[in-house]
Design a protein around this motif. Sequence first.
Motif, short mmCIF file in Angstrom:
data_model
loop_
_atom_site.label_atom_id
_atom_site.label_comp_id
_atom_site.label_asym_id
_atom_site.label_seq_id
_atom_site.Cartn_x
_atom_site.Cartn_y
_atom_site.Cartn_z
N THR A 42 0.83 -1.20 0.00
CA THR A 42 0.00 0.00 0.00
C THR A 42 0.87 1.25 0.00
OG1 THR A 42 -1.81 -1.13 1.12
CG2 THR A 42 -1.78 1.28 1.27
N TRP A 45 2.65 1.62 -3.51
CA TRP A 45 1.78 2.06 -4.59
C TRP A 45 1.20 3.45 -4.35
CZ3 TRP A 45 2.15 0.59 -9.26
CH2 TRP A 45 2.70 -0.65 -9.52
N ASP A 46 0.93 3.77 -3.10
CA ASP A 46 0.44 5.11 -2.78
C ASP A 46 1.47 6.17 -3.18
OD1 ASP A 46 -1.80 6.63 -1.41
OD2 ASP A 46 -0.04 7.35 -0.29
N SER A 47 2.75 5.85 -3.00
CA SER A 47 3.80 6.80 -3.37
C SER A 47 3.89 7.02 -4.89
CB SER A 47 5.16 6.34 -2.84
OG SER A 47 5.66 5.24 -3.58
N GLY A 51 -3.10 5.19 -4.80
CA GLY A 51 -3.76 5.01 -3.51
C GLY A 51 -5.27 4.96 -3.63
N GLY A 53 -7.86 7.36 -2.02
CA GLY A 53 -8.18 8.53 -1.21
C GLY A 53 -9.56 9.05 -1.51
#
Length: 145
Positions: A42, A45-47, A51, A53
Amino acid sequence: MNQGPSVDHGHLQPMFVHFDDLDQMGMVHNTRYGVLVERALTLFWDSHGYGFGNGKLGHPDASVGVAEFAISYKAPIIGTGAVYVHLTVDHIGSTSVGYTFRVLSAEGAVHAEGRRVHIRLDPKTFRPTPWAEETRAIYKTLSAG
């Protein structure tokens, strides 16, 4: 956290073991290793903008299903503190990807290792659908060659 162990490819994600991750013997409970891997993926991949959101996927390719998850335990993690999840990719298919992972101590000792397979799912039909080229490019950064 310190810099962590050295790896020659893939992504090394620093993680932290909390008190509530421990069992009654002060070791990380076996089910928490999967949570460490999930959270490391998580964060990775969010970076990259993938993500989840405000109730929305950051990228359509963030819509995945887990088709396989296997883990082998090598040495217990005792107590709280820094650990690292080493993520690599060993297979990139048209609609699937195969990760390998290791949960490591700061010194590089292997606590657990395993494999996880994701299938890219269309968020409307939940049917397998091909990865976007930009996603495939990110997967290649996790590959050995």
